[in-house]
Motif scaffolding. Sequence first.
Motif, PDB file in Angstrom:
ATOM      1  N   GLY A  72      78.173  98.238 -64.033  1.00  0.00           N
ATOM      2  CA  GLY A  72      79.095  97.281 -63.428  1.00  0.00           C
ATOM      3  C   GLY A  72      78.612  95.848 -63.470  1.00  0.00           C
ATOM      4  N   PHE A  73      77.351  95.623 -63.857  1.00  0.00           N
ATOM      5  CA  PHE A  73      76.880  94.246 -63.951  1.00  0.00           C
ATOM      6  C   PHE A  73      77.168  93.731 -65.359  1.00  0.00           C
ATOM      7  CE2 PHE A  73      73.798  90.871 -64.722  1.00  0.00           C
ATOM      8  CZ  PHE A  73      73.946  90.101 -63.572  1.00  0.00           C
ATOM      9  N   ASP A  74      78.077  92.780 -65.462  1.00  0.00           N
ATOM     10  CA  ASP A  74      78.482  92.234 -66.746  1.00  0.00           C
ATOM     11  C   ASP A  74      78.703  90.740 -66.592  1.00  0.00           C
ATOM     12  OD1 ASP A  74      80.807  92.132 -65.256  1.00  0.00           O
ATOM     13  OD2 ASP A  74      81.829  93.714 -66.392  1.00  0.00           O
ATOM     14  N   VAL A  75      79.285  90.119 -67.614  1.00  0.00           N
ATOM     15  CA  VAL A  75      79.451  88.681 -67.574  1.00  0.00           C
ATOM     16  C   VAL A  75      80.395  88.261 -66.454  1.00  0.00           C
ATOM     17  CG1 VAL A  75      81.372  88.627 -69.225  1.00  0.00           C
ATOM     18  CG2 VAL A  75      79.843  86.642 -69.021  1.00  0.00           C
ATOM     19  N   GLU A  76      81.377  89.104 -66.123  1.00  0.00           N
ATOM     20  CA  GLU A  76      82.275  88.767 -65.015  1.00  0.00           C
ATOM     21  C   GLU A  76      81.515  88.754 -63.688  1.00  0.00           C
ATOM     22  OE1 GLU A  76      83.058  90.957 -67.369  1.00  0.00           O
ATOM     23  OE2 GLU A  76      84.660  89.862 -68.416  1.00  0.00           O
ATOM     24  N   ALA A  77      80.625  89.752 -63.507  1.00  0.00           N
ATOM     25  CA  ALA A  77      79.831  89.790 -62.275  1.00  0.00           C
ATOM     26  C   ALA A  77      78.899  88.582 -62.200  1.00  0.00           C
ATOM     27  CB  ALA A  77      79.035  91.088 -62.210  1.00  0.00           C
ATOM     28  N   LEU A  78      78.292  88.219 -63.336  1.00  0.00           N
ATOM     29  CA  LEU A  78      77.426  87.048 -63.350  1.00  0.00           C
ATOM     30  C   LEU A  78      78.223  85.786 -63.046  1.00  0.00           C
ATOM     31  CD1 LEU A  78      74.654  85.781 -63.926  1.00  0.00           C
ATOM     32  CD2 LEU A  78      75.327  85.635 -66.341  1.00  0.00           C
ATOM     33  N   ASP A 115      84.730  79.885 -66.602  1.00  0.00           N
ATOM     34  CA  ASP A 115      84.587  80.711 -67.798  1.00  0.00           C
ATOM     35  C   ASP A 115      84.046  79.910 -68.989  1.00  0.00           C
ATOM     36  OD1 ASP A 115      85.511  82.919 -66.473  1.00  0.00           O
ATOM     37  OD2 ASP A 115      87.606  82.613 -67.067  1.00  0.00           O
ATOM     38  N   PHE A 116      84.279  78.603 -69.001  1.00  0.00           N
ATOM     39  CA  PHE A 116      83.719  77.781 -70.072  1.00  0.00           C
ATOM     40  C   PHE A 116      82.202  77.696 -69.959  1.00  0.00           C
ATOM     41  CE2 PHE A 116      82.130  73.688 -71.565  1.00  0.00           C
ATOM     42  CZ  PHE A 116      82.616  73.647 -72.865  1.00  0.00           C
ATOM     43  N   HIS A 117      81.689  77.687 -68.739  1.00  0.00           N
ATOM     44  CA  HIS A 117      80.258  77.478 -68.514  1.00  0.00           C
ATOM     45  C   HIS A 117      79.462  78.781 -68.544  1.00  0.00           C
ATOM     46  CE1 HIS A 117      80.685  73.215 -67.426  1.00  0.00           C
ATOM     47  NE2 HIS A 117      81.830  73.585 -66.870  1.00  0.00           N
ATOM     48  N   VAL A 118      80.043  79.890 -68.191  1.00  0.00           N
ATOM     49  CA  VAL A 118      79.351  81.188 -68.188  1.00  0.00           C
ATOM     50  C   VAL A 118      79.861  81.987 -69.375  1.00  0.00           C
ATOM     51  CG1 VAL A 118      78.789  83.252 -66.861  1.00  0.00           C
ATOM     52  CG2 VAL A 118      79.187  81.081 -65.670  1.00  0.00           C
ATOM     53  N   ARG A 119      78.994  82.225 -70.334  1.00  0.00           N
ATOM     54  CA  ARG A 119      79.406  82.807 -71.602  1.00  0.00           C
ATOM     55  C   ARG A 119      78.667  84.115 -71.874  1.00  0.00           C
ATOM     56  NH1 ARG A 119      79.368  77.203 -75.221  1.00  0.00           N
ATOM     57  NH2 ARG A 119      80.554  75.959 -73.706  1.00  0.00           N
ATOM     58  N   ARG A 120      79.201  84.873 -72.801  1.00  0.00           N
ATOM     59  CA  ARG A 120      78.632  86.167 -73.158  1.00  0.00           C
ATOM     60  C   ARG A 120      78.335  86.205 -74.647  1.00  0.00           C
ATOM     61  NH1 ARG A 120      82.113  91.811 -73.096  1.00  0.00           N
ATOM     62  NH2 ARG A 120      80.475  93.209 -73.866  1.00  0.00           N
ATOM     63  N   GLY A 149      79.581  81.252 -59.715  1.00  0.00           N
ATOM     64  CA  GLY A 149      80.614  80.472 -59.057  1.00  0.00           C
ATOM     65  C   GLY A 149      80.383  80.326 -57.574  1.00  0.00           C
ATOM     66  N   ALA A 150      79.945  81.419 -56.926  1.00  0.00           N
ATOM     67  CA  ALA A 150      79.693  81.359 -55.498  1.00  0.00           C
ATOM     68  C   ALA A 150      78.496  80.468 -55.181  1.00  0.00           C
ATOM     69  CB  ALA A 150      79.463  82.768 -54.952  1.00  0.00           C
ATOM     70  N   ARG A 161      76.912  69.343 -57.316  1.00  0.00           N
ATOM     71  CA  ARG A 161      76.705  68.667 -58.582  1.00  0.00           C
ATOM     72  C   ARG A 161      77.139  69.526 -59.769  1.00  0.00           C
ATOM     73  NH1 ARG A 161      76.335  64.544 -57.555  1.00  0.00           N
ATOM     74  NH2 ARG A 161      74.234  63.751 -57.179  1.00  0.00           N
ATOM     75  N   TYR A 162      77.078  70.846 -59.632  1.00  0.00           N
ATOM     76  CA  TYR A 162      77.433  71.732 -60.741  1.00  0.00           C
ATOM     77  C   TYR A 162      78.937  71.859 -60.934  1.00  0.00           C
ATOM     78  CZ  TYR A 162      72.622  73.001 -61.517  1.00  0.00           C
ATOM     79  OH  TYR A 162      71.300  72.948 -61.835  1.00  0.00           O
TER      80      TYR A 162
END
Length: 506
Positions: free
Chosen positions: A36-42, A81-86, A47-48, A55-56
């Motif tokens: 269950g740990f994937d790019v969506e989880a990351l 989604d632009f900043h967190v990529r797989r 994001g949180a 600043r981010y």
Amino acid sequence: MPDRLSALDASFLYLEESATVMHIGSVMVLEPPPEGFDVEALARSVGARTAYVPRYRQRVRTVPGHLANPVWVDDERFDLDFHVRRTALPRPGTREQLTELVARVQPRRLDRTRPLWEVYLVEGLAGGGLAVITKTHQAMVDGVAAVDLGQVLLDDAPSSGAPPGTTWRPAPEPSLVELVTGALVDAVRRPPQVLETVRAGAGDVRTAVRRASSTATGLLRAASSAAGPQGGPLDVVVGEQRRFAVVDTALEDYRAVRRAVSGAPRRRAGRGAAARDEPVPLVARTDLHDVVLAVLAGALRGWMLSRGLVLAPSAVVRTLVPLSVTAGDLDDGSAPDRGAGGRGGPPPATEVVGHLVDLPVGEPDPVVRLQRVSFGMRAPGEGRRVGARELAGLAGFAPPTLHSLGVRVAGSLSHRVFNLVVTNVPGPQHPLYVGPVRLAASYPVIPLAAGQGLAVGVTSYDGAVSYGLNADRDGLPDLDVLAECVTDALAELVDVTAGPPGGRPR
């Protein structure tokens, strides 16, 4: 009005327009994750967490006519989604494939129209593990308003629950009239800033950098008394492509060397009775940081000799070593914890300053190299360094952020006075986690300065000392040889100090 970039932060942006990229990164290798740990989880976790570091979610906006330094404004079109990529490695997912990916990802410039950071989740590592590659622009990380992205992602304990929801709403961007008005108000409040801003905006970056950094003054004065670096294999025309290599070593080896040279005399390993009977000289006031630098000196020596270079006994590599300094005593982590939660209350205030040291690559004796490094790291007037245990416990100063602050110090100086930047930051000696996944290893990626083909980042973590070697692709095609020389130099130093005659330590 929005926050305005300092002169030093603005100089990083201006420098990048005419030189190499000015962002720092990290490579975090993770153990096999739970299901269950994937790019969506990351992405949800990132994001949180970025909600607590505004600043981010901000981007840079310039002021018309360069009347003042740029400002930070909320990105109304912020796209996580632009900043967190797989991405993924092809089989078999080796360490060499990972470092080649890092070498290709890190030099790409960040999009100036968006917040200046990126995260890549890398799948397909051999054994089922993952890696996380981070990139953060130097203009963002000042240790106050923003810390390095690598620090934002790490926890002391695994976290498997869903991150809390965020209620962030972007503030409206200032209009052109408001930007100009704010610049005029700042000009009235700080008249000297006007001339500095105009010069920086016109391209006189050296003037902006020189005036921006208060920590650089003493170092430049010291450097002016000695001849600057004159050529060498590290002085190359830096292009846009990179090579990256990592080295894993054991923290206990460095501790063994430190104990050996700081305690009772030991006998030198070697061939013949004469060599074995020669006592190993003691090195006063040596700490683990000195041992790391001595290992690098030995590695650079071995690498240069492999190239067929003739090294005079006086040959050195002038190195900028950013240090965290404090009024506290030196501590390699073995003393009782005086940090937060320990005895003696919170740690004293800390800052990062630059220190020039000559790595004696012409010296064939590894113990004498260590002596010379230890002496050079204790030049009068530099103050005493913060202890490793204190440093690792400082809130807001985790290893990724300290690497970034070290690079800021390097970026504030003329690169003509040193050949190499080495950032060495002690990290926690307990496991860290990215969400529910344990961090197996972490490697800093230090940006290259113009004309300097190599930058070295070193981090200790959970019993290991890890090196990240970032180099110009054409200038150092044999970076893998240098990486092997790091391991060889450490083994040599252990053998002649902490080990029994002819072998490794007991």
